[in-house]
Design a protein around this motif. Sequence first.
Motif, PDB file in Angstrom:
ATOM      1  N   THR A   5       0.805  -1.221   0.000  1.00 27.96           N
ATOM      2  CA  THR A   5       0.000   0.000   0.000  1.00 27.96           C
ATOM      3  C   THR A   5       0.842   1.278   0.000  1.00 27.96           C
ATOM      4  O   THR A   5       0.338   2.336  -0.349  1.00 27.96           O
ATOM      5  CB  THR A   5      -0.930   0.053   1.236  1.00 27.96           C
ATOM      6  OG1 THR A   5      -0.136  -0.167   2.412  1.00 27.96           O
ATOM      7  CG2 THR A   5      -2.017  -0.992   1.164  1.00 27.96           C
ATOM      8  N   ASN A   6       2.104   1.183   0.396  1.00 27.32           N
ATOM      9  CA  ASN A   6       2.925   2.394   0.503  1.00 27.32           C
ATOM     10  C   ASN A   6       3.953   2.554  -0.613  1.00 27.32           C
ATOM     11  O   ASN A   6       4.168   3.664  -1.089  1.00 27.32           O
ATOM     12  CB  ASN A   6       3.639   2.446   1.845  1.00 27.32           C
ATOM     13  CG  ASN A   6       2.726   2.903   2.976  1.00 27.32           C
ATOM     14  OD1 ASN A   6       2.875   3.994   3.492  1.00 27.32           O
ATOM     15  ND2 ASN A   6       1.768   2.077   3.353  1.00 27.32           N
ATOM     16  N   LEU A   7       4.624   1.462  -0.977  1.00 25.30           N
ATOM     17  CA  LEU A   7       5.620   1.500  -2.042  1.00 25.30           C
ATOM     18  C   LEU A   7       6.622   2.645  -1.874  1.00 25.30           C
ATOM     19  O   LEU A   7       6.778   3.514  -2.736  1.00 25.30           O
ATOM     20  CB  LEU A   7       4.915   1.619  -3.402  1.00 25.30           C
ATOM     21  CG  LEU A   7       5.805   1.443  -4.631  1.00 25.30           C
ATOM     22  CD1 LEU A   7       6.200  -0.017  -4.808  1.00 25.30           C
ATOM     23  CD2 LEU A   7       5.114   1.933  -5.896  1.00 25.30           C
ATOM     24  N   THR A   8       7.275   2.674  -0.749  1.00 29.91           N
ATOM     25  CA  THR A   8       8.276   3.706  -0.511  1.00 29.91           C
ATOM     26  C   THR A   8       9.211   3.169   0.551  1.00 29.91           C
ATOM     27  O   THR A   8       8.808   2.310   1.334  1.00 29.91           O
ATOM     28  CB  THR A   8       7.614   5.022  -0.039  1.00 29.91           C
ATOM     29  OG1 THR A   8       8.596   6.041   0.035  1.00 29.91           O
ATOM     30  CG2 THR A   8       6.960   4.876   1.328  1.00 29.91           C
TER      31      THR A   8
END
Lengths: 100, 233
Positions: B45-48
């Motif tokens: 959900t964040n991809l960071t």
Amino acid sequence: MNMYLFVCVLVMAICTYLPRMLPLTFFRKEITSPFIQSLLFYVPYAVLSALTFPSILYATNNIYSAIVGCIVAIYFAYKDKGLVFVAIVAMLSSYVVSLL
Amino acid sequence: MDDFIKGCRKGIPIALGYFPVSFSFGVLVVSSGLPLGLATFISLTNLTSSGQFAGVSLMLAQASYFEVAMTLLLINARYFLMSLSLSQKIDKSMNTLQRLIVSFGITDETFSVASIQDGVLSFPFMLGFILVPIIGWTSGTLVGETLMNFLPTSIQNAMGIALYGMFLAIIVPASAKSKPILEVVLVSATMAIVFYYIPLFSVFSSGLKLIMATLFGAVYGALRYPVKEEITS
């Protein structure tokens, strides 16, 4: 999963998505200012440079292996060997040094 | 379809570079006692990277939602700049839904690689180009969570340098070919080092320091070596 953790992850996801999404989705004009254009042209290189230094020195928990990995990476990057190759030789060389 | 495949191909090195980093993220989350599955859910959900690490340490400290939001917004403010930059380079005919999808995949690495592509970025290209890194990032965490402590620490440590190796593989060749880029890279690196080591700046978050070091370099370049219009088009 408990409620607190779940809400935290959602808050994180929203606060990561919004800055990515807003300009690309809603800003449809062409930027004509030469200064802004130049700025945006240089940003990728500036970001990557600021991300790499000095953090690369602490990436392996052993500053000597990191220094060697960094030098090896710069050398092969300079030889234009490509992203994957450079990443792999950097890993291998710092692994070897960490064993010494 | 051709563009989609081309995008996937461009995404492969990024996905490979992500794998070890998100792997360590999975290991870290599980070893700090948080429930299994949480790390993979966060990665998907964040991809960071920095935001996720910061978020997890805040969760462990039982921080308020407000603190989590503020910290994450500060760390991620750089994406605003990248997204603005990409808005100039993507296919102008992309509709709102396509833009909403593509923007999810903006990271330091996808942004940098997308920026140096020739020509406009089409939707199919961008779709493939973000899909592969998303898979790499999420599966790295999944494997890290599952196989935690399977890899010897020495290998895990060495893997930490892979992402930086990739960054160098982008900035070094560009710097060798262009004096303005070389100077921008040096200015940003110098500022990042100054912000890192001088205690005065320790009040700033790492995200803010990154933005400042980036802007120093990019503003320097824009003032000293303005680029002609064709470069961004």
